[in-house]
Design an enzyme around this catalytic site. Structure first.
Site, mmCIF file in Angstrom:
data_model
loop_
_atom_site.group_PDB
_atom_site.id
_atom_site.type_symbol
_atom_site.label_atom_id
_atom_site.label_comp_id
_atom_site.label_asym_id
_atom_site.label_seq_id
_atom_site.Cartn_x
_atom_site.Cartn_y
_atom_site.Cartn_z
ATOM 1 C CB THR A 6 -1.003 -0.017 1.464
ATOM 2 O OG1 THR A 6 -1.346 1.214 1.537
ATOM 3 C CG2 THR A 6 -0.021 -0.443 2.504
ATOM 4 C CG ASP A 7 -1.093 4.878 -0.854
ATOM 5 O OD1 ASP A 7 -1.698 4.309 0.084
ATOM 6 O OD2 ASP A 7 -1.877 5.753 -1.589
ATOM 7 C CD GLU A 8 -3.005 3.719 4.690
ATOM 8 O OE1 GLU A 8 -2.654 3.714 5.810
ATOM 9 O OE2 GLU A 8 -4.411 3.753 4.449
ATOM 10 C CE1 TYR A 36 -3.410 -2.352 5.938
ATOM 11 C CE2 TYR A 36 -3.154 -0.049 5.394
ATOM 12 C CZ TYR A 36 -3.349 -1.501 4.883
ATOM 13 O OH TYR A 36 -3.270 -1.583 3.732
ATOM 14 C CE LYS A 61 -0.228 -4.443 3.175
ATOM 15 N NZ LYS A 61 -0.734 -5.778 2.607
HETATM 16 P P1 NAD Z 1 -10.050 -6.953 2.818
HETATM 17 O O1 NAD Z 1 -9.833 -6.316 4.140
HETATM 18 O O2 NAD Z 1 -11.312 -6.704 1.939
HETATM 19 O O3 NAD Z 1 -9.690 -8.482 2.654
HETATM 20 C C1 NAD Z 1 -8.893 -8.807 3.124
HETATM 21 C C2 NAD Z 1 -8.975 -10.503 3.171
HETATM 22 O O4 NAD Z 1 -7.859 -11.385 3.742
HETATM 23 C C3 NAD Z 1 -10.245 -11.040 3.578
HETATM 24 O O5 NAD Z 1 -10.590 -12.101 2.646
HETATM 25 C C4 NAD Z 1 -9.811 -11.994 4.793
HETATM 26 O O6 NAD Z 1 -10.631 -12.891 5.167
HETATM 27 C C5 NAD Z 1 -8.640 -12.062 4.449
HETATM 28 N N1 NAD Z 1 -7.617 -12.367 5.399
HETATM 29 C C6 NAD Z 1 -7.415 -11.724 6.638
HETATM 30 N N2 NAD Z 1 -6.614 -12.389 7.572
HETATM 31 C C7 NAD Z 1 -6.122 -13.361 7.169
HETATM 32 C C8 NAD Z 1 -5.406 -14.764 7.390
HETATM 33 N N3 NAD Z 1 -4.920 -14.382 8.585
HETATM 34 N N4 NAD Z 1 -5.399 -15.638 6.757
HETATM 35 C C9 NAD Z 1 -5.872 -15.744 5.513
HETATM 36 N N5 NAD Z 1 -6.805 -14.645 5.114
HETATM 37 C C10 NAD Z 1 -6.968 -13.705 5.678
HETATM 38 O O7 NAD Z 1 -8.836 -5.997 2.207
HETATM 39 P P2 NAD Z 1 -8.714 -5.202 0.712
HETATM 40 O O8 NAD Z 1 -9.132 -3.975 0.962
HETATM 41 O O9 NAD Z 1 -9.059 -6.138 -0.531
HETATM 42 O O10 NAD Z 1 -7.034 -5.350 0.562
HETATM 43 C C11 NAD Z 1 -6.445 -6.390 -0.062
HETATM 44 C C12 NAD Z 1 -4.914 -6.197 0.139
HETATM 45 O O11 NAD Z 1 -4.607 -4.994 -0.603
HETATM 46 C C13 NAD Z 1 -4.481 -6.045 1.366
HETATM 47 O O12 NAD Z 1 -3.086 -6.552 1.383
HETATM 48 C C14 NAD Z 1 -4.219 -4.634 1.643
HETATM 49 O O13 NAD Z 1 -3.274 -4.151 2.416
HETATM 50 C C15 NAD Z 1 -3.872 -4.028 0.305
HETATM 51 N N6 NAD Z 1 -4.199 -2.864 -0.185
HETATM 52 C C16 NAD Z 1 -5.568 -2.275 -0.054
HETATM 53 C C17 NAD Z 1 -5.982 -1.128 -0.662
HETATM 54 C C18 NAD Z 1 -7.355 -0.844 -0.486
HETATM 55 O O14 NAD Z 1 -7.590 0.419 -0.761
HETATM 56 N N7 NAD Z 1 -8.312 -1.278 -0.069
HETATM 57 C C19 NAD Z 1 -5.055 -0.215 -1.298
HETATM 58 C C20 NAD Z 1 -3.669 -0.678 -1.484
HETATM 59 C C21 NAD Z 1 -3.576 -2.075 -0.895
HETATM 60 O O1 DAU Z 2 -4.039 3.983 0.394
HETATM 61 C C1 DAU Z 2 -4.203 2.827 0.480
HETATM 62 C C2 DAU Z 2 -5.347 2.460 1.733
HETATM 63 O O2 DAU Z 2 -6.483 2.870 1.517
HETATM 64 C C3 DAU Z 2 -5.461 0.949 2.046
HETATM 65 O O3 DAU Z 2 -3.845 0.452 2.310
HETATM 66 C C4 DAU Z 2 -6.154 0.482 3.149
HETATM 67 O O4 DAU Z 2 -6.247 -0.940 3.275
HETATM 68 C C5 DAU Z 2 -7.516 1.099 2.913
HETATM 69 O O5 DAU Z 2 -8.329 1.115 4.246
HETATM 70 C C6 DAU Z 2 -7.191 2.704 2.750
HETATM 71 O O6 DAU Z 2 -7.003 3.557 3.783
HETATM 72 P P1 DAU Z 2 -7.658 4.759 4.016
HETATM 73 O O7 DAU Z 2 -7.542 5.008 5.666
HETATM 74 O O8 DAU Z 2 -7.019 5.985 3.321
HETATM 75 O O9 DAU Z 2 -9.163 4.542 3.850
HETATM 76 P P2 DAU Z 2 -10.489 4.905 4.568
HETATM 77 O O10 DAU Z 2 -11.529 4.472 3.403
HETATM 78 O O11 DAU Z 2 -10.713 4.468 5.825
HETATM 79 O O12 DAU Z 2 -10.374 6.410 4.455
HETATM 80 C C7 DAU Z 2 -10.082 7.287 3.403
HETATM 81 C C8 DAU Z 2 -10.130 8.880 3.735
HETATM 82 O O13 DAU Z 2 -11.601 8.972 4.357
HETATM 83 C C9 DAU Z 2 -9.115 8.974 4.887
HETATM 84 O O14 DAU Z 2 -8.350 10.139 4.910
HETATM 85 C C10 DAU Z 2 -10.140 8.825 6.155
HETATM 86 C C11 DAU Z 2 -11.616 9.596 5.677
HETATM 87 N N1 DAU Z 2 -12.648 9.079 6.309
HETATM 88 C C12 DAU Z 2 -12.771 7.647 6.401
HETATM 89 C C13 DAU Z 2 -13.771 7.025 7.198
HETATM 90 C C14 DAU Z 2 -13.956 5.569 7.468
HETATM 91 C C15 DAU Z 2 -13.627 9.942 6.866
HETATM 92 O O15 DAU Z 2 -13.549 10.880 6.603
HETATM 93 N N2 DAU Z 2 -14.737 9.476 7.434
HETATM 94 C C16 DAU Z 2 -14.855 8.092 7.535
HETATM 95 O O16 DAU Z 2 -15.635 7.564 8.191
#
Ligand code: NAD
Ligand code: DAU
Length: 346
Positions: A128-130, A153, A157
């Protein structure tokens, strides 16, 4: 022929990636290995099971369970591991970081060990970019920038990324890493901001904007991220990391404006509330390295937000049951006591 273990394949991005790979590559078989936490849902893969019965398998398991991981690799003759499995929500990591350390750090180690012991399997880490932390001025994070994570988090990562690099340097494991921006699209658990706000608005509930809403994110359509990961898997240089995003950023308030416009709902639903602890102000990545491989994003931020809103409007069968379960208790913990701000501060 390729036989891929997709860990976390029942989650949001993982399930979209499985669908993408099976559609694009008829010589690939996918085995989803997923613990099925609150975020992992079999509903996300119903059409995949129907449409790709011969090339798709599912196994429930924890990536921290080394014997189970090794058994899955043996049983299916896996040659490639793509690790999506993680705890992923920043607000949950602030409330309870424990599972993040176990899955995102120790689980990654277990997978790397298993890949190594099976003769050096191709390994891709979805990151992730985080991990870059919040980005000042006009800078766009480069893959060579130091990691500076600021939430539990993000730190977990970054720990995973360090391990992946170490296994390449020390043991020569053929790895790549991709670092994605804020993904949006079908099947995202409604704790994340866009699905949370769409489903709140559809229920005429307030949209809790943290602080002044001036934080900047790169809202990327999930399909573009999946195509980027696939490109890195096939054309990426072993040992390298690649950023995946649009290369642009947008404020949260602008995202909310588009979301409400697509729904035809009023701005009066917005409530500025107490900010997230340690809230990163801005993420933005330079994506030139991935563009040079031949990948290009198809969706702008606005197209991605509007397409996502339309999916949630059309698919209440998916999110309504979620919002009535575990989610209710979570919502109360995060938002129940949160103060409303009369003058939002930056
Ligand atoms: P999500 O939370 O929707 O899904 C996570 C999945 O992992 C679920 O299916 C869960 O059951 C499984 N899981 C969790 N713990 C586990 C374990 N111990 N063993 C096996 N499976 C397990 O997540 P997402 O948003 O789809 O993110 C997927 C990946 O992409 C993550 O690695 C996250 O860090 C990365 N990522 C997410 C975003 C985003 O914006 N959502 C952006 C960049 C990177
Ligand atoms: O940038 C990549 C990441 O994006 C992934 O690695 C993470 O898994 C994913 O959860 C996401 O992280 P963020 O914290 O950026 O996403 P979130 O949707 O929680 O929040 C996006 C933005 O919105 C952030 O600036 C916080 C704000 N926010 C979020 C929630 C849940 C609000 O203002 N109100 C809210 O209730």
């Amino acid at each position: 022929m390729q036989t891929m273990l997709v860990t976390g394949g029942a989650g949001f991005i993982g399930s979209n990636f499985v669908r993408y790979v099976l559609e694009q590559h008829t010589d690939t078989t996918v085995v989803v290995y997923d613990k099925l936490t609150y975020a992992g849902r079999m509903e996300n893969l119903v059409d995949v099971a129907e449409n790709f019965a011969g090339r798709y398998h599912f196994m429930q398991g924890d990536i921290c369970d080394a014997p189970a991981v090794n058994a899955a690799l043996d049983q299916f003759g896996i040659d490639t591991i793509v690790n999506f499995a993680a705890e992923t929500h920043v607000d949950r990591s602030i409330l309870d970081p424990d599972a993040f350390m176990r899955t995102d750090v120790y689980g990654t180690y277990v997978l790397l060990e298993a890949a190594q012991k099976h003769g050096g399997l191709r390994y891709h880490q979805v990151s992730t970019d985080e991990v870059y932390g919040h980005i000042h001025g006009d800078h766009r994070s480069l893959e060579t920038d130091c990691m500076a994570p600021r939430s539990p988090y993000a730190a977990s990562k970054a720990g995973g990324d360090h391990l992946v690099n170490a296994y390449h340097i020390t043991y020569g494991l053929p790895i790549t890493i991709s670092r994605g921006a804020n993904n949006i699209g079908p099947y995202q658990y409604p704790e994340k901001v866009v699905p949370l706000f769409v489903t709140n608005a559809l229920n005429d509930m307030h949209l809790p904007v943290y602080g002044d809403g001036g934080q900047q994110r790169d809202y990327q359509y999930v399909q573009d991220h999946c195509a980027g990961i696939d490109m890195v898997l096939r054309r990426g240089v072993i040992g390298e990391s690649y950023n995946v995003g649009t290369g642009k950023e947008m404020t949260n308030l602008r995202m909310v404006e588009i979301l409400l416009d697509e729904l035809g709902k009023p701005a009066s639903l917005i409530r500025h509330v107490e900010d997230r602890a340690g809230h990163d102000r801005r993420y933005c990545m330079n994506v030139d390295k991935l563009l040079a491989l031949g990948w290009e994003p198809e969706y702008t931020h606005e197209e991605a937000i509007r397409a996502t809103v339309r999916w949630y409007v059309a698919n209440p069968w998916w999110w309504e049951p979620i919002r009535s379960g575990e989610f209710k208790e979570y919502y109360q913990r995060v938002y129940g006591q949160r103060k409303t701000l009369s003058t939002p501060a930056a």
